[in-house]
Structures are given as structure tokens and as C-alpha cells.
Design an enzyme around this catalytic site. Structure first.
Site, mmCIF file in Angstrom:
data_model
loop_
_atom_site.group_PDB
_atom_site.id
_atom_site.type_symbol
_atom_site.label_atom_id
_atom_site.label_comp_id
_atom_site.label_asym_id
_atom_site.label_seq_id
_atom_site.Cartn_x
_atom_site.Cartn_y
_atom_site.Cartn_z
ATOM 1 N N ASP A 183 75.464 34.225 69.751
ATOM 2 C CA ASP A 183 74.287 34.081 70.013
ATOM 3 C C ASP A 183 73.783 32.900 70.380
ATOM 4 O OD1 ASP A 183 71.489 34.936 69.423
ATOM 5 O OD2 ASP A 183 71.429 34.259 67.493
ATOM 6 N N SER A 184 72.429 32.767 70.764
ATOM 7 C CA SER A 184 71.978 31.393 71.087
ATOM 8 C C SER A 184 71.899 30.607 70.078
ATOM 9 C CB SER A 184 70.325 31.484 71.803
ATOM 10 O OG SER A 184 69.769 32.199 70.893
ATOM 11 N N GLU A 202 62.807 29.004 62.547
ATOM 12 C CA GLU A 202 63.744 27.597 62.461
ATOM 13 C C GLU A 202 63.301 26.620 61.554
ATOM 14 O OE1 GLU A 202 66.229 26.974 65.676
ATOM 15 O OE2 GLU A 202 66.502 29.200 65.313
ATOM 16 N N HIS A 218 66.322 36.670 64.869
ATOM 17 C CA HIS A 218 65.688 35.709 64.042
ATOM 18 C C HIS A 218 64.657 36.549 62.925
ATOM 19 C CE1 HIS A 218 67.115 32.583 66.180
ATOM 20 N NE2 HIS A 218 66.521 31.671 65.281
ATOM 21 N N THR A 243 68.362 38.711 73.752
ATOM 22 C CA THR A 243 67.928 38.281 74.954
ATOM 23 C C THR A 243 69.291 38.336 76.165
ATOM 24 O OG1 THR A 243 66.461 36.811 74.080
ATOM 25 C CG2 THR A 243 66.897 36.273 76.343
ATOM 26 N N CYS A 301 64.848 40.910 67.825
ATOM 27 C CA CYS A 301 65.265 39.520 67.881
ATOM 28 C C CYS A 301 66.136 39.052 66.651
ATOM 29 C CB CYS A 301 64.019 38.679 67.880
ATOM 30 S SG CYS A 301 64.476 36.830 67.940
ATOM 31 N N CYS A 321 73.166 38.874 70.479
ATOM 32 C CA CYS A 321 71.629 37.911 70.655
ATOM 33 C C CYS A 321 70.843 39.068 71.469
ATOM 34 C CB CYS A 321 72.043 36.912 71.403
ATOM 35 S SG CYS A 321 70.600 36.009 72.398
HETATM 36 N N1 DGL Z 1 68.847 35.042 69.645
HETATM 37 C C1 DGL Z 1 67.570 35.308 70.550
HETATM 38 C C2 DGL Z 1 67.246 36.754 70.666
HETATM 39 O O1 DGL Z 1 67.794 37.665 69.759
HETATM 40 C C3 DGL Z 1 66.329 34.644 69.835
HETATM 41 C C4 DGL Z 1 66.365 33.216 69.927
HETATM 42 C C5 DGL Z 1 66.365 32.692 71.201
HETATM 43 O O2 DGL Z 1 65.278 32.684 72.021
HETATM 44 O O3 DGL Z 1 67.267 32.329 71.812
HETATM 45 O O4 DGL Z 1 66.580 37.468 71.327
#
Ligand code: DGL
Length: 281
Positions: free
Chosen positions: A23-24, A165, A199, A88, A197, A86
Site C-alpha cells: 500500500d502507499s 493519519e 484508511h 489508488t 480507500c 491500495c
Molecule cells: N492507500 C490509498 C488508497 O487506498 C490512500 C492513501 C493515499 O492516498 O496514498 O487509495
């Protein structure tokens, strides 16, 4: 480099090799948690690209490049299968990986859509996600392909990741921002809200306070773990090991804040968190 990676993947004792998730940041640990619950014997390697978070506000090209480097890192660890945990990165990079990744790879969008449509009454669907995910139309497309006549409305909610966060998940200001973001979705009379997302599951308590009780919240982590299990069964890749699987967490930027956050997403001890150095593709 690619050949070398393929080679490493092939000589690994495949069934007992680890699963790779990335993930990011640390949000993808919600998926790790679901995977550990469903497949407790599997070893898992998790990569969070915390040095370059967020992906959600970056261009599709940059997201694809970062995601390719994340995949290379996991392949270098000899993983037997990869989950793009993730939204995105799934939205922008997964179709490319399907063409060239040497191990089975899946993302979070298909499982999320499946979870939303598991309720036959889901007709008016709201999606909240990063700008990148909403702009890709990946969710909208997947939903529309699977069920005709849906009302689909997606909203980019870029302020939510930083608030989460910061652990402002019960603050009034977060509630107000959520209310404002959700206004147009409420006006459309949604019956389902997709948390698209990694989060956002942390906002479920606040969302439940704001939304009418008949709006169903959909978070894809559990369905994602079920998809993974099915994929491993189909490829005959389930681990034969007994006992509890290991978890190794790598982050591209190590900070106390991320380690703290990681514990909250995982809801169990993280073990030692290591620093990952990625190779530019
Ligand atoms: N992990 C990203 C997502 O699920 C969210 C956080 C980011 O923008 O990197 O889209």
C-alpha cells in the site's frame, strides 16, 4: 533485472513462500489483518511506501511507477502472490500488472464491488475515495459492468487521509468535514456507501453517527481476503504449513508516528518494522 526477479520467484519453495501485500502507507494493514484472520498459516510480507504517501493526489503515471517499484520489491523477496492493498494503485496499475507480473496478483476494487453488490437491494451507490481513485472511474466502471441501472456517485475526499493519519478519528472537525463531503451523496439518497480507500474503515464509528441507519457501509478487506484465498486455491498455492504465519512489515520511511499508526490499523503487535529501500524502475 526482470529476468532475475522471475528467476527468484520460480526457485522459491512456492507454496511455502510468503504472500506480498503493499500500500502507499499503513492503511493496507486492514487487509493484512483480514488475510491473517482467514489464512492464519500464511507468512505475509507487507510493504508500505510511507516515504511517498499519499498516492491519491499523484498523477496516474507516477502512481504506476511507484506501484511497479513496490511490486519489484516484493518479487525480490520471493513472494508467491501479490495483493495490491491500495485502492489508488489498484485503480491505475493493476491492469498492467495482469499482463506482466510473474506471480498471481490481485487488487481491492473487484472484492469491494462484490461486497457492495452482495446485497441485492444495493441500487444507489456512493463511493468515497482519493482523487486518483475517483478520477480513474475504476469503481464506477466495475459496478456498472456487474449490475445494470445502478445510480453511482463518487466523491473525492482528499482531506480524510491526513485526518486519519493524525488520529483525528473522533474529532468534531472530522465529523464536520465528513458531513460536508457526504451532503451530495445524501441528497442523491444513497443506500450504500463504499469506503474505497484503505484508511477509511477507521472512520466507521463517525460515519455511523452521521449516516442514516439504512445506509450500508462497505469495506472490502474481508472480501479481499476471501478473493485471495480463492486465487491461491485455484493456483494450488496455499501454504502447507501448520502453525501461525509470520508477518514482516517494511516501510520506506520509518517514524514513530507510522509505527504507532500501523498498530492501530493492524490491531495486533506489528513485530519489528524494517526499512525498505526501493529500486527505481
Ligand atoms: N492507500 C490509498 C488508497 O487506498 C490512500 C492513501 C493515499 O492516498 O496514498 O487509495
Amino acid at each position: 533485472m526482470v529476468d532475475e526477479i522471475r528467476w527468484i520467484a520460480r526457485i522459491a519453495p512456492v507454496n511455502d513462500a510468503s504472500l506480498g501485500l503493499f500500500d502507499s502507507g499503513v492503511g493496507g494493514l486492514t487487509v493484512v489483518r483480514a488475510v491473517q484472520d482467514l489464512l492464519p498459516g500464511e507468512d505475509v510480507i507487507y510493504l508500505g511506501d510511507t516515504a511517498r504517501l499519499p498516492y491519491g493526489s499523484k498523477s496516474p503515471e507516477t502512481i504506476r511507477q511507484f506501484a511497479a517499484e513496490d511490486v519489484d520489491f516484493l518479487l525480490g523477496k520471493g513472494v508467491k502472490a501479490i495483493v495490491v492493498a491500495c485502492n489508488t494503485a489498484t485503480a491505475h496499475a493493476l491492469p498492467e500488472f495482469w499482463k506482466n507480473c510473474p506471480v498471481p496478483i490481485m487488487g481491492v476494487i473487484e472484492p469491494g464491488v462484490e461486497a457492495a453488490l452482495a446485497n441485492p437491494d444495493a441500487d444507489r451507490i456512493g463511493i468515497i475515495a482519493t482523487r486518483g481513485t475517483i478520477g480513474s472511474h475504476a469503481y464506477q466502471h466495475e459496478l456498472a459492468t456487474r449490475k445494470r441501472g445502478l445510480m453511482i456517485h463518487g466523491i473525492a475526499t482528499p482531506l480524510l487521509v491526513p485526518l486519519i493519519e493524525e488520529n483525528w478519528i473522533y474529532e468534531d472537525v472530522t465529523k464536520e468535514i465528513l458531513r460536508k463531503y457526504l451532503e451530495p451523496l445524501m441528497a442523491k439518497g444513497i443506500d450504500t456507501l463504499m469506503l474505497a480507500c484503505t484508511h477509511y474503515p477507521l472512520l466507521i464509528p463517525l460515519l455511523t453517527e452521521i449516516l442514516p441507519p439504512d445506509v450500508r457501509l462497505v469495506d472490502s478487506a474481508t472480501t479481499c481476503a476471501e478473493h485471495l484465498k480463492k486465487m491461491l486455491e485455484e493456483k494450488d498455492l496455499l501454504s502447507g504449513k501448520t502453525g501461525e504465519g509470520k508477518l514482516e512489515i517494511y516501510l520506506t520511511d520509518l517514524s514513530e508516528q507510522f509505527e504507532e499508526l500501523a498498530k492501530r490499523f493492524l490491531r495486533r503487535p506489528t513485530g519489528k518494522v524494517r526499512r525498505a529501500v526501493l529500486t527505481a524502475g
